[in-house]
Design a protein around this motif. Structure first.
Motif, mmCIF file in Angstrom:
data_model
loop_
_atom_site.group_PDB
_atom_site.id
_atom_site.type_symbol
_atom_site.label_atom_id
_atom_site.label_comp_id
_atom_site.label_asym_id
_atom_site.label_seq_id
_atom_site.Cartn_x
_atom_site.Cartn_y
_atom_site.Cartn_z
ATOM 1 N N LYS A 82 6.632 1.900 -3.871
ATOM 2 C CA LYS A 82 6.301 2.687 -2.755
ATOM 3 C C LYS A 82 7.244 3.334 -1.788
ATOM 4 C CE LYS A 82 4.681 2.508 1.792
ATOM 5 N NZ LYS A 82 4.201 2.074 2.962
ATOM 6 N N SER A 128 -2.553 7.026 4.707
ATOM 7 C CA SER A 128 -1.707 6.282 5.318
ATOM 8 C C SER A 128 -2.271 5.826 6.507
ATOM 9 C CB SER A 128 -0.001 6.275 4.939
ATOM 10 O OG SER A 128 -0.325 6.719 6.192
ATOM 11 N N ARG A 136 -2.335 1.002 -4.720
ATOM 12 C CA ARG A 136 -1.638 -0.685 -4.203
ATOM 13 C C ARG A 136 -0.665 -0.334 -5.482
ATOM 14 N NH1 ARG A 136 -1.115 -4.101 -0.343
ATOM 15 N NH2 ARG A 136 -1.209 -6.202 -1.462
ATOM 16 N N THR A 174 8.637 0.127 3.231
ATOM 17 C CA THR A 174 8.096 -0.449 2.711
ATOM 18 C C THR A 174 7.539 -2.144 3.442
ATOM 19 O OG1 THR A 174 9.195 0.721 0.810
ATOM 20 C CG2 THR A 174 8.770 -0.929 0.025
ATOM 21 N N ASN A 214 4.639 4.089 6.888
ATOM 22 C CA ASN A 214 5.710 4.428 6.019
ATOM 23 C C ASN A 214 6.701 3.189 5.727
ATOM 24 O OD1 ASN A 214 4.395 7.095 5.816
ATOM 25 N ND2 ASN A 214 5.682 7.410 7.430
ATOM 26 N N TYR A 224 -1.682 11.619 1.758
ATOM 27 C CA TYR A 224 -1.197 10.075 1.778
ATOM 28 C C TYR A 224 -1.453 9.964 3.210
ATOM 29 C CZ TYR A 224 2.474 7.618 3.215
ATOM 30 O OH TYR A 224 2.600 6.074 3.857
ATOM 31 N N ASN A 248 1.361 -1.052 -0.161
ATOM 32 C CA ASN A 248 0.389 -0.283 -0.143
ATOM 33 C C ASN A 248 0.716 1.596 -0.118
ATOM 34 O OD1 ASN A 248 -2.319 -1.591 1.470
ATOM 35 N ND2 ASN A 248 -2.886 -0.628 0.745
ATOM 36 N N PHE A 249 0.896 2.530 -0.820
ATOM 37 C CA PHE A 249 0.776 3.560 -1.003
ATOM 38 C C PHE A 249 0.105 4.130 -0.455
ATOM 39 C CE2 PHE A 249 1.828 7.801 -2.715
ATOM 40 C CZ PHE A 249 2.412 7.926 -2.217
ATOM 41 N N ARG A 308 8.213 6.780 -3.855
ATOM 42 C CA ARG A 308 7.097 7.877 -3.333
ATOM 43 C C ARG A 308 6.907 8.077 -1.926
ATOM 44 N NH1 ARG A 308 1.309 5.980 -6.239
ATOM 45 N NH2 ARG A 308 0.777 8.206 -5.570
#
Ligand code: SAM
Length: 252
Positions: free
Chosen positions: A19, A207, A13, A144, A142, A203, A8-9, A22
Protein backbone atom coordinates in the motif's frame (compact mmCIF):
# COMPACT_ATOMS: atom_id res chain seq x y z
CA UNK A 1 0.25 -12.95 5.38
CA UNK A 2 -3.09 -13.27 7.16
CA UNK A 3 -6.15 -11.37 5.90
CA UNK A 4 -6.15 -9.33 9.12
CA UNK A 5 -2.63 -8.02 8.53
CA UNK A 6 -3.60 -6.72 5.09
CA UNK A 7 -4.82 -3.17 4.48
CA UNK A 8 -7.01 -1.53 1.86
CA UNK A 9 -5.53 -0.01 -1.25
CA UNK A 10 -8.80 1.20 -2.71
CA UNK A 11 -10.97 -1.91 -2.92
CA UNK A 12 -8.00 -4.31 -2.93
CA UNK A 13 -6.57 -5.94 0.22
CA UNK A 14 -2.78 -5.76 0.09
CA UNK A 15 0.28 -6.03 2.36
CA UNK A 16 1.04 -2.76 4.23
CA UNK A 17 4.36 -2.28 2.36
CA UNK A 18 2.56 -2.66 -0.97
CA UNK A 19 0.00 0.00 0.00
CA UNK A 20 2.75 2.45 0.99
CA UNK A 21 4.51 1.88 -2.31
CA UNK A 22 1.38 2.12 -4.48
CA UNK A 23 0.08 5.24 -2.72
CA UNK A 24 3.50 6.78 -3.33
CA UNK A 25 3.23 5.94 -7.04
CA UNK A 26 -0.28 7.44 -7.25
CA UNK A 27 0.82 10.80 -5.85
CA UNK A 28 4.06 10.88 -7.83
CA UNK A 29 2.00 10.41 -11.01
CA UNK A 30 -0.52 13.17 -10.26
CA UNK A 31 1.73 15.71 -8.46
CA UNK A 32 2.17 18.17 -11.36
CA UNK A 33 -1.56 18.42 -12.10
CA UNK A 34 -2.80 17.74 -8.55
CA UNK A 35 -4.03 21.28 -7.86
CA UNK A 36 -5.90 21.67 -11.17
CA UNK A 37 -7.62 18.32 -10.70
CA UNK A 38 -8.53 19.18 -7.11
CA UNK A 39 -10.35 22.33 -8.18
CA UNK A 40 -12.10 20.48 -10.98
CA UNK A 41 -13.22 17.43 -9.00
CA UNK A 42 -14.46 19.44 -6.03
CA UNK A 43 -15.78 22.38 -8.11
CA UNK A 44 -13.59 24.50 -5.87
CA UNK A 45 -15.33 23.49 -2.61
CA UNK A 46 -12.11 22.02 -1.13
CA UNK A 47 -10.85 25.60 -0.69
CA UNK A 48 -13.80 26.52 1.49
CA UNK A 49 -13.51 23.28 3.51
CA UNK A 50 -9.80 23.95 4.14
CA UNK A 51 -10.54 27.46 5.41
CA UNK A 52 -13.18 26.04 7.76
CA UNK A 53 -10.74 23.46 9.15
CA UNK A 54 -8.13 26.14 9.76
CA UNK A 55 -10.65 28.33 11.60
CA UNK A 56 -11.26 25.40 13.95
CA UNK A 57 -7.54 25.17 14.80
CA UNK A 58 -7.75 28.49 16.71
CA UNK A 59 -4.27 29.56 15.65
CA UNK A 60 -2.29 32.33 17.29
CA UNK A 61 0.70 34.33 16.14
CA UNK A 62 3.86 32.45 17.10
CA UNK A 63 2.27 28.99 17.02
CA UNK A 64 4.17 25.98 15.68
CA UNK A 65 1.84 23.93 13.47
CA UNK A 66 2.12 20.56 11.75
CA UNK A 67 0.54 20.19 8.28
CA UNK A 68 0.72 16.42 7.92
CA UNK A 69 0.24 14.93 4.44
CA UNK A 70 0.68 18.54 3.37
CA UNK A 71 1.35 17.61 -0.28
CA UNK A 72 1.40 20.66 -2.56
CA UNK A 73 0.97 23.05 0.37
CA UNK A 74 -2.65 24.23 0.21
CA UNK A 75 -3.06 24.16 4.00
CA UNK A 76 0.41 25.52 4.74
CA UNK A 77 -0.30 28.47 2.47
CA UNK A 78 -3.24 29.39 4.71
CA UNK A 79 -1.54 28.44 7.97
CA UNK A 80 1.60 30.52 7.45
CA UNK A 81 -0.07 33.96 7.55
CA UNK A 82 -2.09 32.87 10.61
CA UNK A 83 1.00 32.04 12.70
CA UNK A 84 2.99 35.01 11.38
CA UNK A 85 6.73 35.42 11.13
CA UNK A 86 7.22 34.44 14.77
CA UNK A 87 5.48 31.15 14.10
CA UNK A 88 6.43 28.04 12.12
CA UNK A 89 4.54 25.68 9.83
CA UNK A 90 6.03 22.23 9.26
CA UNK A 91 4.71 20.47 6.17
CA UNK A 92 5.39 16.73 6.47
CA UNK A 93 4.69 14.30 3.64
CA UNK A 94 6.46 11.16 2.35
CA UNK A 95 6.07 12.16 -1.30
CA UNK A 96 8.87 14.25 -2.76
CA UNK A 97 7.16 15.16 -6.09
CA UNK A 98 4.09 16.52 -4.19
CA UNK A 99 6.32 18.53 -1.84
CA UNK A 100 8.40 19.83 -4.73
CA UNK A 101 5.27 21.42 -6.25
CA UNK A 102 4.42 22.79 -2.80
CA UNK A 103 7.90 24.28 -2.29
CA UNK A 104 7.66 26.17 -5.61
CA UNK A 105 4.17 27.47 -4.81
CA UNK A 106 5.06 28.70 -1.34
CA UNK A 107 8.25 30.30 -2.57
CA UNK A 108 6.26 32.12 -5.26
CA UNK A 109 3.83 33.28 -2.56
CA UNK A 110 6.76 34.60 -0.47
CA UNK A 111 5.93 32.36 2.51
CA UNK A 112 9.19 31.55 4.20
CA UNK A 113 8.03 30.21 7.54
CA UNK A 114 7.16 26.76 6.11
CA UNK A 115 9.62 23.90 6.61
CA UNK A 116 9.33 20.78 4.47
CA UNK A 117 10.05 17.41 6.06
CA UNK A 118 9.86 14.16 4.10
CA UNK A 119 8.16 11.75 6.46
CA UNK A 120 5.17 9.41 6.75
CA UNK A 121 2.63 10.17 9.48
CA UNK A 122 3.26 6.80 11.09
CA UNK A 123 6.83 7.69 12.13
CA UNK A 124 7.26 11.40 12.76
CA UNK A 125 10.83 12.71 13.26
CA UNK A 126 9.75 15.31 15.85
CA UNK A 127 10.20 15.65 19.60
CA UNK A 128 7.36 14.94 22.02
CA UNK A 129 5.02 17.89 22.68
CA UNK A 130 6.60 20.10 20.02
CA UNK A 131 3.50 21.41 18.13
CA UNK A 132 0.67 23.72 19.23
CA UNK A 133 -1.71 22.13 16.70
CA UNK A 134 -1.81 19.76 13.74
CA UNK A 135 -3.96 19.13 10.69
CA UNK A 136 -4.38 16.53 7.97
CA UNK A 137 -6.30 17.60 4.91
CA UNK A 138 -7.50 14.85 2.56
CA UNK A 139 -4.54 12.73 3.62
CA UNK A 140 -5.44 10.23 6.34
CA UNK A 141 -7.43 8.06 3.90
CA UNK A 142 -4.13 7.22 2.22
CA UNK A 143 -2.18 6.32 5.36
CA UNK A 144 -1.02 2.73 5.68
CA UNK A 145 -1.55 2.63 9.45
CA UNK A 146 -3.99 5.34 10.55
CA UNK A 147 -4.05 4.25 14.21
CA UNK A 148 -0.30 4.47 14.51
CA UNK A 149 -0.25 7.88 12.81
CA UNK A 150 -2.91 9.20 15.22
CA UNK A 151 -0.80 8.04 18.18
CA UNK A 152 2.26 9.72 16.66
CA UNK A 153 0.39 13.01 16.22
CA UNK A 154 -0.81 12.81 19.83
CA UNK A 155 2.80 12.34 20.91
CA UNK A 156 4.14 15.40 19.05
CA UNK A 157 1.26 17.71 20.12
CA UNK A 158 1.53 19.83 23.24
CA UNK A 159 -1.08 19.05 25.92
CA UNK A 160 -4.28 20.92 24.97
CA UNK A 161 -3.23 21.02 21.28
CA UNK A 162 -5.90 20.14 18.71
CA UNK A 163 -5.72 17.83 15.69
CA UNK A 164 -8.03 18.68 12.77
CA UNK A 165 -8.70 16.06 10.12
CA UNK A 166 -10.51 17.11 6.95
CA UNK A 167 -11.45 14.10 4.86
CA UNK A 168 -14.05 12.67 2.51
CA UNK A 169 -16.71 10.90 4.52
CA UNK A 170 -20.11 9.26 4.28
CA UNK A 171 -23.11 11.36 3.12
CA UNK A 172 -26.02 11.05 5.53
CA UNK A 173 -28.71 11.28 2.84
CA UNK A 174 -28.87 8.43 0.36
CA UNK A 175 -29.92 10.66 -2.55
CA UNK A 176 -26.82 12.83 -1.95
CA UNK A 177 -24.68 9.67 -1.83
CA UNK A 178 -26.14 8.46 -5.13
CA UNK A 179 -25.82 11.82 -6.85
CA UNK A 180 -22.24 12.17 -5.62
CA UNK A 181 -21.38 8.66 -6.86
CA UNK A 182 -22.63 9.74 -10.31
CA UNK A 183 -20.38 12.80 -10.19
CA UNK A 184 -17.38 10.75 -9.01
CA UNK A 185 -17.82 8.39 -11.95
CA UNK A 186 -16.61 11.28 -14.17
CA UNK A 187 -13.28 11.63 -12.35
CA UNK A 188 -11.27 8.86 -14.10
CA UNK A 189 -12.20 10.24 -17.54
CA UNK A 190 -11.23 13.75 -16.40
CA UNK A 191 -7.95 12.33 -15.07
CA UNK A 192 -7.27 10.65 -18.40
CA UNK A 193 -7.87 13.94 -20.23
CA UNK A 194 -5.91 16.25 -17.92
CA UNK A 195 -3.19 14.04 -16.40
CA UNK A 196 -3.12 11.35 -19.09
CA UNK A 197 -3.86 8.72 -16.44
CA UNK A 198 -7.24 7.50 -15.13
CA UNK A 199 -6.01 4.94 -12.57
CA UNK A 200 -5.14 7.38 -9.74
CA UNK A 201 -8.69 8.75 -9.92
CA UNK A 202 -10.24 5.30 -9.75
CA UNK A 203 -8.06 4.76 -6.64
CA UNK A 204 -9.41 8.05 -5.28
CA UNK A 205 -13.03 6.88 -5.66
CA UNK A 206 -12.30 3.45 -4.18
CA UNK A 207 -10.29 4.87 -1.27
CA UNK A 208 -13.19 7.18 -0.36
CA UNK A 209 -15.53 4.19 -0.41
CA UNK A 210 -13.39 2.16 1.99
CA UNK A 211 -12.47 5.01 4.35
CA UNK A 212 -13.97 4.76 7.88
CA UNK A 213 -17.19 6.76 8.26
CA UNK A 214 -17.62 9.68 10.68
CA UNK A 215 -18.36 7.58 13.77
CA UNK A 216 -15.58 5.08 13.08
CA UNK A 217 -12.98 7.83 12.63
CA UNK A 218 -14.17 9.53 15.83
CA UNK A 219 -13.65 6.22 17.64
CA UNK A 220 -10.15 5.94 16.17
CA UNK A 221 -9.30 9.41 17.56
CA UNK A 222 -10.55 8.32 20.98
CA UNK A 223 -8.71 5.00 20.86
CA UNK A 224 -5.48 6.90 20.11
CA UNK A 225 -6.02 9.01 23.25
CA UNK A 226 -7.64 12.23 21.98
CA UNK A 227 -10.38 13.81 24.08
CA UNK A 228 -13.32 16.10 23.25
CA UNK A 229 -13.56 14.47 19.82
CA UNK A 230 -16.25 15.95 17.57
CA UNK A 231 -17.00 16.00 13.88
CA UNK A 232 -18.79 18.41 11.58
CA UNK A 233 -20.32 17.24 8.36
CA UNK A 234 -19.73 19.30 5.23
CA UNK A 235 -22.30 19.10 2.42
CA UNK A 236 -24.30 16.53 4.46
CA UNK A 237 -21.24 14.35 4.99
CA UNK A 238 -19.55 14.29 1.56
CA UNK A 239 -16.63 15.46 3.69
CA UNK A 240 -16.21 15.91 7.43
CA UNK A 241 -13.89 17.73 9.80
CA UNK A 242 -12.92 15.78 12.92
CA UNK A 243 -11.39 17.65 15.85
CA UNK A 244 -9.77 16.12 18.91
CA UNK A 245 -7.52 17.50 21.61
CA UNK A 246 -4.49 16.06 23.42
CA UNK A 247 -5.47 15.76 27.11
CA UNK A 248 -3.92 18.40 29.36
CA UNK A 249 -2.56 15.78 31.73
CA UNK A 250 -0.69 13.97 28.94
CA UNK A 251 2.87 15.26 29.31
CA UNK A 252 4.49 13.12 26.57
N1 SAM B 1 -3.07 18.06 2.21
C1 SAM B 1 -3.01 18.29 0.79
C2 SAM B 1 -4.34 18.86 0.32
O1 SAM B 1 -5.28 18.92 1.11
O2 SAM B 1 -4.42 19.27 -0.84
C3 SAM B 1 -2.65 17.04 0.01
C4 SAM B 1 -3.61 15.92 0.09
S1 SAM B 1 -3.22 14.59 -1.03
C5 SAM B 1 -4.84 14.02 -1.50
C6 SAM B 1 -2.74 13.28 0.07
C7 SAM B 1 -1.31 13.40 0.56
O3 SAM B 1 -1.13 12.38 1.56
C8 SAM B 1 -0.25 13.16 -0.50
O4 SAM B 1 0.63 14.25 -0.59
C9 SAM B 1 0.48 11.90 -0.01
O5 SAM B 1 1.85 11.85 -0.32
C10 SAM B 1 0.22 11.98 1.49
N2 SAM B 1 0.39 10.69 2.18
C11 SAM B 1 0.17 9.45 1.72
N3 SAM B 1 0.48 8.53 2.63
C12 SAM B 1 0.91 9.21 3.72
C13 SAM B 1 1.37 8.82 5.01
N4 SAM B 1 1.46 7.54 5.36
N5 SAM B 1 1.74 9.80 5.88
C14 SAM B 1 1.65 11.10 5.54
N6 SAM B 1 1.20 11.53 4.33
C15 SAM B 1 0.84 10.60 3.43
Amino acid sequence: MSEQEKVNFGLERVAPEEKTQRVGEVFSRVARRYDVMNDLMSIGTHRLFKRMAIQMMRLRTGHKVLDLAGGTGDMSRLLAPAVGHEGLVVLADPNEPMMSVGRDRLLDAGLEQVQFVQSPGEDLPFADASFDSACISFGIRNFTDKDRALREILRVLKPGGPLLVLEFSKPELSFVENAYAGFQALWPAAGQMIVGDSQPYQYLIDSIRTHPDQKALKQMFEDAGFKDVRYHNLMTGIAAIHRGVKPSGDSR
